[in-house]
Design an enzyme around this catalytic site. Structure first.
Site, PDB file in Angstrom:
ATOM      1  CB  CYS A 186      -0.941  -0.007   1.202  1.00  0.00           C
ATOM      2  SG  CYS A 186      -1.992  -1.462   1.224  1.00  0.00           S
ATOM      3  CG  HIS A 203      -3.184   3.230   2.112  1.00  0.00           C
ATOM      4  ND1 HIS A 203      -3.833   2.784   0.992  1.00  0.00           N
ATOM      5  CD2 HIS A 203      -3.161   2.180   2.983  1.00  0.00           C
ATOM      6  CE1 HIS A 203      -4.187   1.515   1.168  1.00  0.00           C
ATOM      7  NE2 HIS A 203      -3.798   1.135   2.373  1.00  0.00           N
ATOM      8  CG  ASN A 249      -6.673  -0.933   1.802  1.00  0.00           C
ATOM      9  OD1 ASN A 249      -6.052  -0.688   0.777  1.00  0.00           O
ATOM     10  ND2 ASN A 249      -6.060  -1.293   2.929  1.00  0.00           N
TER      11      ASN A 249
HETATM   12  O1  UT7 Z   1      -3.287  -1.249   3.985  1.00  0.00           O
HETATM   13  C1  UT7 Z   1      -3.277  -1.623   5.324  1.00  0.00           C
HETATM   14  C2  UT7 Z   1      -4.286  -2.694   5.464  1.00  0.00           C
HETATM   15  N1  UT7 Z   1      -4.721  -3.022   6.778  1.00  0.00           N
HETATM   16  C3  UT7 Z   1      -5.341  -2.182   7.625  1.00  0.00           C
HETATM   17  O2  UT7 Z   1      -5.493  -1.014   7.390  1.00  0.00           O
HETATM   18  C4  UT7 Z   1      -5.879  -2.801   8.888  1.00  0.00           C
HETATM   19  C5  UT7 Z   1      -5.868  -1.857  10.062  1.00  0.00           C
HETATM   20  N2  UT7 Z   1      -6.751  -2.356  11.100  1.00  0.00           N
HETATM   21  C6  UT7 Z   1      -8.070  -2.086  11.090  1.00  0.00           C
HETATM   22  O3  UT7 Z   1      -8.554  -1.349  10.232  1.00  0.00           O
HETATM   23  C7  UT7 Z   1      -8.909  -2.648  12.193  1.00  0.00           C
HETATM   24  O4  UT7 Z   1      -8.091  -3.334  13.126  1.00  0.00           O
HETATM   25  C8  UT7 Z   1     -10.021  -3.620  11.682  1.00  0.00           C
HETATM   26  C9  UT7 Z   1     -11.084  -2.834  10.931  1.00  0.00           C
HETATM   27  C10 UT7 Z   1      -9.437  -4.691  10.793  1.00  0.00           C
HETATM   28  C11 UT7 Z   1     -10.701  -4.297  12.863  1.00  0.00           C
HETATM   29  O5  UT7 Z   1     -11.245  -3.340  13.743  1.00  0.00           O
HETATM   30  P1  UT7 Z   1     -10.963  -3.469  15.304  1.00  0.00           P
HETATM   31  O6  UT7 Z   1     -11.680  -2.346  15.949  1.00  0.00           O
HETATM   32  O7  UT7 Z   1      -9.469  -3.534  15.508  1.00  0.00           O
HETATM   33  O8  UT7 Z   1     -11.686  -4.828  15.640  1.00  0.00           O
HETATM   34  P2  UT7 Z   1     -11.102  -6.120  16.384  1.00  0.00           P
HETATM   35  O9  UT7 Z   1     -10.211  -6.878  15.465  1.00  0.00           O
HETATM   36  O10 UT7 Z   1     -10.574  -5.706  17.719  1.00  0.00           O
HETATM   37  O11 UT7 Z   1     -12.395  -6.973  16.609  1.00  0.00           O
HETATM   38  C12 UT7 Z   1     -13.427  -6.537  17.514  1.00  0.00           C
HETATM   39  C13 UT7 Z   1     -14.558  -7.542  17.465  1.00  0.00           C
HETATM   40  C14 UT7 Z   1     -14.086  -8.969  17.623  1.00  0.00           C
HETATM   41  O12 UT7 Z   1     -15.090  -9.648  18.396  1.00  0.00           O
HETATM   42  P3  UT7 Z   1     -14.794 -10.033  19.934  1.00  0.00           P
HETATM   43  O13 UT7 Z   1     -13.581 -10.920  19.897  1.00  0.00           O
HETATM   44  O14 UT7 Z   1     -14.544  -8.722  20.622  1.00  0.00           O
HETATM   45  O15 UT7 Z   1     -16.062 -10.723  20.334  1.00  0.00           O
HETATM   46  C15 UT7 Z   1     -14.113  -9.526  16.239  1.00  0.00           C
HETATM   47  O16 UT7 Z   1     -14.341 -10.907  16.164  1.00  0.00           O
HETATM   48  O17 UT7 Z   1     -15.216  -7.459  16.202  1.00  0.00           O
HETATM   49  C16 UT7 Z   1     -15.275  -8.782  15.638  1.00  0.00           C
HETATM   50  N3  UT7 Z   1     -15.180  -8.635  14.179  1.00  0.00           N
HETATM   51  C17 UT7 Z   1     -16.238  -8.481  13.390  1.00  0.00           C
HETATM   52  N4  UT7 Z   1     -17.559  -8.409  13.635  1.00  0.00           N
HETATM   53  C18 UT7 Z   1     -18.391  -8.212  12.609  1.00  0.00           C
HETATM   54  C19 UT7 Z   1     -14.055  -8.630  13.426  1.00  0.00           C
HETATM   55  N5  UT7 Z   1     -14.376  -8.452  12.140  1.00  0.00           N
HETATM   56  C20 UT7 Z   1     -15.720  -8.356  12.087  1.00  0.00           C
HETATM   57  C21 UT7 Z   1     -16.651  -8.140  11.047  1.00  0.00           C
HETATM   58  N6  UT7 Z   1     -17.957  -8.076  11.338  1.00  0.00           N
HETATM   59  N7  UT7 Z   1     -16.253  -7.982   9.746  1.00  0.00           N
END
Ligand code: UT7
Length: 333
Positions: A117, A258, A288
Site C-alpha cells: 500500500c 492511503h 482499501n
Molecule cells: O493497507 C493496510 C491494510 N490493513 C489495515 O489497514 C488494517 C488496520 N486495522 C483495522 O482497520 C482494524 O483493526 C479492523 C477494521 C481490521 C478491525 O477493527 P478493530 O476495531 O481492531 O476490531 P477487532 O479486530 O478488535 O475486533 C473486535 C470484534 C471482535 O469480536 P470479539 O472478539 O470482541 O467478540 C471480532 O471478532 O469485532 C469482531 N469482528 C467483526 N464483527 C463483525 C471482526 N471483524 C468483524 C466483522 N464483522 N467484519
C-alpha cells in the site's frame, strides 16, 4: 530524452478506473457473519468495487493511464518510463510491459514496483530520481491492485476492507521543483502482521536434486497491530517529509492518506492538527484499494475541482512489508 541537467519534478495529470461490480456491506453479510453497522462504524467503508473474471489488472491500469495522459495533454509516445506499483500483477514476471504495449508507449521502458500500500509513494519518489538526474522527462506512474484475487473470503476480519482499482499520475520534468520533500521507511521485522505469504512444496527432480514448487496463500492480517503501526508511524513520516520540505502541517491544503480505514485517517489528522475538511477521503465507496488508493482519491479530488494548481499536498502510504512513506508536493504547474 537526455536533459543532462538537474530538473524539477511536477505532477501534471491524473486518471483512475474501477470495476463496475459493486459489493455493498449488506452483500458482504451474505458471505461472512458481519453487518453494515459493524463495517461502517469500524472502518468507514460502505461498498467496494470488485473485478469480474473477464477483466484484468492491466485493463484497469491502461484505462487509468490513458486518462492521466489525456489530462496532462501528453501522447503515449512521449513517455520515457512507465512504473506500475502493484502487489497483484497478473504475471509473476510483471504486468508493466503489457500496459506499455496496450498504451502504445513504444519508447517507454516499463517495470513493476512492489511496496504494497506504500507502492504509489515509493513509485513517486522513484520516478522523481529519474527526472532529477536528467535521465527521463515524462513518466507515467500507475498504482493498481486487485486484492479481491487474494482475499480470504471466509475471514471477516480482513475481507471487509479491500476493493479493486487503479489510479495514475503523469510526472514531468519542470523548471520549478514541485516535489518538496519525502521520507520512505521499511521494517521487515513486522512482516508477519500483513502478508500474502508463499508456500513451497518440495519436489524431487532427480535422485540428487530436489527443488521447491511455490504457490501463494491468501492475505493474512493482524488488524490491530497494523492499526497501531499506522497511527504511530504515519504522523512521524509525514512530519519528517514536512521538515525536509520546509513547510509546516498548518500550511497544507490537503492530507492525502492511503485509504485504509476512516479511523486511521481521523487519528493521523488529529495528531498532525489538520482539520477534517482538509482530509481527502473516498474509502466509503471503494474500500482499501492498496497501491491504487492514493492516486484514485487524488484523481477524484482533482476532477471535482477541490484540488487547484498550487495547492500543497502531503501524501502518505503505509502497509505490508511493513513499509511506509510520505511525500509533500504542490499540485500541477
Ligand atoms: O493497507 C493496510 C491494510 N490493513 C489495515 O489497514 C488494517 C488496520 N486495522 C483495522 O482497520 C482494524 O483493526 C479492523 C477494521 C481490521 C478491525 O477493527 P478493530 O476495531 O481492531 O476490531 P477487532 O479486530 O478488535 O475486533 C473486535 C470484534 C471482535 O469480536 P470479539 O472478539 O470482541 O467478540 C471480532 O471478532 O469485532 C469482531 N469482528 C467483526 N464483527 C463483525 C471482526 N471483524 C468483524 C466483522 N464483522 N467484519
Amino acid at each position: 530524452m537526455m536533459a543532462g541537467t538537474f530538473a524539477g519534478v511536477a505532477l501534471t495529470g491524473t486518471g483512475s478506473a474501477v470495476p463496475d461490480t459493486v459489493l455493498t456491506n449488506d452483500d458482504l453479510a451474505e458471505v461472512v457473519e458481519t453487518s453494515d453497522e459493524w463495517i461502517k462504524s469500524r472502518t468507514g467503508i460502505s461498498a467496494r468495487r470488485l473485478l469480474s473474471p473477464a477483466e484484468s489488472l492491466t485493463s484497469l491500469a491502461v484505462q487509468a493511464g490513458k486518462q492521466a495522459l489525456s489530462s496532462a495533454s501528453l501522447a503515449a509516445t512521449d513517455l520515457d518510463l512507465i512504473l506500475l506499483a502493484t502487489s497483484t500483477a497478473n504475471d509473476r514476471f510483471g504486468s508493466a510491459t503489457q500496459i506499455q504495449h496496450q498504451l502504445g508507449a513504444k519508447w517507454a521502458v516499463a517495470f513493476d514496483l512492489t511496496a504494497a500500500c506504500s507502492g504509489f509513494v515509493f513509485g513517486l519518489v522513484t520516478a522523481a530520481q529519474f527526472i532529477r538526474t536528467g535521465t527521463y522527462r515524462n513518466i507515467l506512474l500507475i498504482g493498481a491492485d486487485v486484492l479481491s484475487h487474494w482475499v480470504d473470503w471466509s475471514d471477516r476480519r480482513s475481507c471487509v476492507l479491500f476493493g479493486d482499482g487503479a489510479g495514475a499520475v503523469v510526472i514531468q520534468a519542470h523548471w520549478e521543483d514541485r516535489l518538496l520533500g519525502f521520507e520512505l521507511r521499511s521494517d521487515g521485522s513486522d512482516h508477519h502482521h500483513l502478508n500474502i505469504a508463499s508456500r513451497t512444496q518440495p519436489r524431487t527432480l532427480t535422485n540428487d536434486v530436489s527443488i521447491g514448487q511455490q504457490d501463494f496463500m491468501p492475505i493474512a492480517m493482524n488488524g490491530q497491530e497494523v492499526y497501531k503501526f499506522a497511527v504511530r508511524s504515519v504522523p512521524e513520516v509525514i512530519d519528517k517529509a514536512l521538515y525536509r520540505s520546509g513547510v509546516s502541517a498548518s500550511e497544507l491544503d490537503w492530507l492525502l492518506l492511503h485509504q485504509a480505514n476512516k479511523r486511521i485517517l481521523d487519528a493521523v489528522a488529529l495528531r498532525l492538527a489538520i482539520p477534517p475538511k482538509k482530509v481527502i477521503s473516498n474509502l466509503e465507496n471503494y474500500g482499501n484499494t492498496s497501491a491504487a488508493s492514493i492516486p484514485l482519491a487524488l484523481d477524484e479530488w482533482v476532477r471535482l475541482g477541490h484540488i487547484q494548481p498550487g495547492h500543497l499536498i502531503a501524501a502518505s502510504g503505509f502497509g505490508a512489508g511493513l513499509s511506509w512513506g510520505a511525500a509533500v508536493f504542490r499540485w500541477a504547474i
